[in-house]
Design a protein around this motif. Sequence first.
Motif, PDB file in Angstrom:
ATOM      1  N   LYS A 149       0.829  -1.212   0.000  1.00 16.50           N
ATOM      2  CA  LYS A 149       0.000   0.000   0.000  1.00 16.50           C
ATOM      3  C   LYS A 149       0.864   1.263   0.000  1.00 16.50           C
ATOM      4  CE  LYS A 149      -3.881  -2.300   2.207  1.00 16.50           C
ATOM      5  NZ  LYS A 149      -4.830  -2.320   1.108  1.00 16.50           N
ATOM      6  N   LYS A 162       0.803   5.152   1.502  1.00 14.24           N
ATOM      7  CA  LYS A 162       0.100   6.002   2.468  1.00 14.24           C
ATOM      8  C   LYS A 162       0.005   7.402   1.860  1.00 14.24           C
ATOM      9  CE  LYS A 162       0.126   7.134   7.346  1.00 14.24           C
ATOM     10  NZ  LYS A 162       0.928   7.279   8.546  1.00 14.24           N
ATOM     11  N   TYR A 203      -4.831   4.811   2.907  1.00 14.67           N
ATOM     12  CA  TYR A 203      -4.002   3.768   2.297  1.00 14.67           C
ATOM     13  C   TYR A 203      -4.594   3.356   0.956  1.00 14.67           C
ATOM     14  CZ  TYR A 203      -1.695   3.556   6.757  1.00 14.67           C
ATOM     15  OH  TYR A 203      -0.980   3.887   7.875  1.00 14.67           O
ATOM     16  N   ASP A 223      -3.853   0.858  -2.561  1.00 10.54           N
ATOM     17  CA  ASP A 223      -3.008  -0.241  -3.038  1.00 10.54           C
ATOM     18  C   ASP A 223      -2.004   0.252  -4.079  1.00 10.54           C
ATOM     19  OD1 ASP A 223      -3.815  -2.573  -1.657  1.00 10.54           O
ATOM     20  OD2 ASP A 223      -5.722  -2.498  -2.735  1.00 10.54           O
ATOM     21  N   THR A 276      -2.963  -3.738   9.858  1.00  9.72           N
ATOM     22  CA  THR A 276      -3.075  -3.776   8.396  1.00  9.72           C
ATOM     23  C   THR A 276      -2.805  -5.199   7.925  1.00  9.72           C
ATOM     24  OG1 THR A 276      -2.118  -2.991   6.315  1.00  9.72           O
ATOM     25  CG2 THR A 276      -0.636  -3.081   8.201  1.00  9.72           C
ATOM     26  N   ILE A 335       4.333  -1.120   3.171  1.00  9.06           N
ATOM     27  CA  ILE A 335       3.649   0.156   2.927  1.00  9.06           C
ATOM     28  C   ILE A 335       4.689   1.206   2.515  1.00  9.06           C
ATOM     29  CG2 ILE A 335       2.312   2.015   4.010  1.00  9.06           C
ATOM     30  CD1 ILE A 335       1.262  -0.153   5.990  1.00  9.06           C
ATOM     31  N   ASP A 348       5.726   5.143   2.023  1.00  5.69           N
ATOM     32  CA  ASP A 348       5.301   6.407   2.616  1.00  5.69           C
ATOM     33  C   ASP A 348       6.030   7.586   1.954  1.00  5.69           C
ATOM     34  OD1 ASP A 348       4.557   8.538   4.155  1.00  5.69           O
ATOM     35  OD2 ASP A 348       4.618   7.416   6.041  1.00  5.69           O
TER      36      ASP A 348
END
Length: 413
Positions: free
Chosen positions: A100, A102, A107, A109, A304, A309, A311
């Motif tokens: 994902k 951010k 969030y 995908d 999650t 993820i 960022d």
Amino acid sequence: MAFRTHDTLSFMKQYNYIIIGAGPSGLAFAHTLKQLGETSFLLIEKESVAGGLCRSAQVEGAPLDIGGGHFLDEKRRDVLDLLFSFLPREDWKQYSRISKIKLHGAYVDYPLEANLWQLPIADQLDFLESIAEARFASNASTPQSFEDWIVWHFGKRVSREYMLPYNRKIWSVDLSTLGTDWLYKLPDVSFRQTLQSCLERQPYGKLPAHRTFLYPAHSGFGEVWRRMGESLGDSLILSSAVTSVDIRSLVVNRTFKAKKKIINTIPWPLWPSFTDIPSAIGEQIKKLKWTSIDVDYYSEDLPTNAQWIYDPDENVPHHRLLCRNNFCQGSRGHWTETNSLRAKQQGQWHYRNIFAYPVSTIEKPRAVESISDWAGCHHIVGLGRWGTWAHMNCDVAVSEASDMARRLLETPF
Ligand SMILES: Cc1cc2nc3c(=O)[nH]c(=O)nc-3n(C[C@H](O)[C@H](O)[C@H](O)COP(=O)(O)OP(=O)(O)OC[C@H]3O[C@@H](n4cnc5c(N)ncnc54)[C@H](O)[C@@H]3O)c2cc1C
């Protein structure tokens, strides 16, 4: 470097091939030689365990991949066959990728351009407009610098809010100095697919790697490489950094002589400290840039199901966060990956990878070509992430190393 006489050389341990570095490239090269019946080689590694960036450590009772999150792509059958001969297929677990981005606290995908439909309608429209403007702009020639390419490909809003800040974080260099020769690593999503994904509320387009991936079921990613090292027996020397190479006689650490080739899988910028390099080549080596990555572990489980993820927020030091409990069975916690130049604090467990990403600058391809030409004249072959200065995944490193071993054995000396 002292010149050695023929007599001195005859007392040295001699091998057809000396391989420097026991990461995936060195290990795959050595095993392919062995499979093809060539046993006259020595692999020299500075760390106490083989595996390079793919090594794992034990942290809070579970494996942690010290070179950052590593997942095995399933595309290359020959690579899987080699790796499964050390860690059988049943000891790997297959995952569908859940990664994902951010964005403004929400969030989405990965990749963004295939998943805009997960954003509020107003944002979808703005991002669609940004991509459409870029794709249908009249100036169609592909830019040379990565920074210009981002804006050319994604338009202003996607660039400003995601691609530029994320890439400034991971590379921590002036993005206008980066080239575009590594863009095959990025997803391939056409504008039509972006639009279709918004209309049908599902992703379209191609991911270059890891749509599904394998991760060991009972160990860390490092286990397969550790076993590959172990099975080489005396042909691998661990805890022994290469500290000198005499390029005229192909003598390494004043002890081991290569009769045919030295295979280099370690970063070229280390070479000037241990061998004679002509100044013109030294200048080319200075053009090679790399980033260092800090891995910091925290025992908290995050709410999650994502395995990792991204960022892009520049107020946050790390660029990627790995949820260990979502891919490493029986584990807990997460770790962050941060360009070392941006690192502010250390986690409960901390490791710095000095050589993590080779940086694909505009001047890199010519520099690598000059260095390879010079090395080739001295029977030294650059291989792998650092020997070719390419931002490659380990399956590519293994595949290229095996190909190189085959090619060298077929070539009369
Ligand atoms: C954050 C991150 C995430 C990644 N994620 C993935 C992923 O999900 N999937 C994937 O397939 N790939 C991934 N990769 C890429 C993968 O790590 C590389 O493709 C692979 O490690 C390349 O292998 P290599 O042998 O060429 O280099 P390395 O693994 O760097 O091995 C080089 C070896 O040389 C040794 N060495 C250095 N100096 C000396 C010396 N003086 N003497 C002797 N030995 C020395 C090092 O200790 C090391 O063992 C990732 C890389 C990073 C940094």
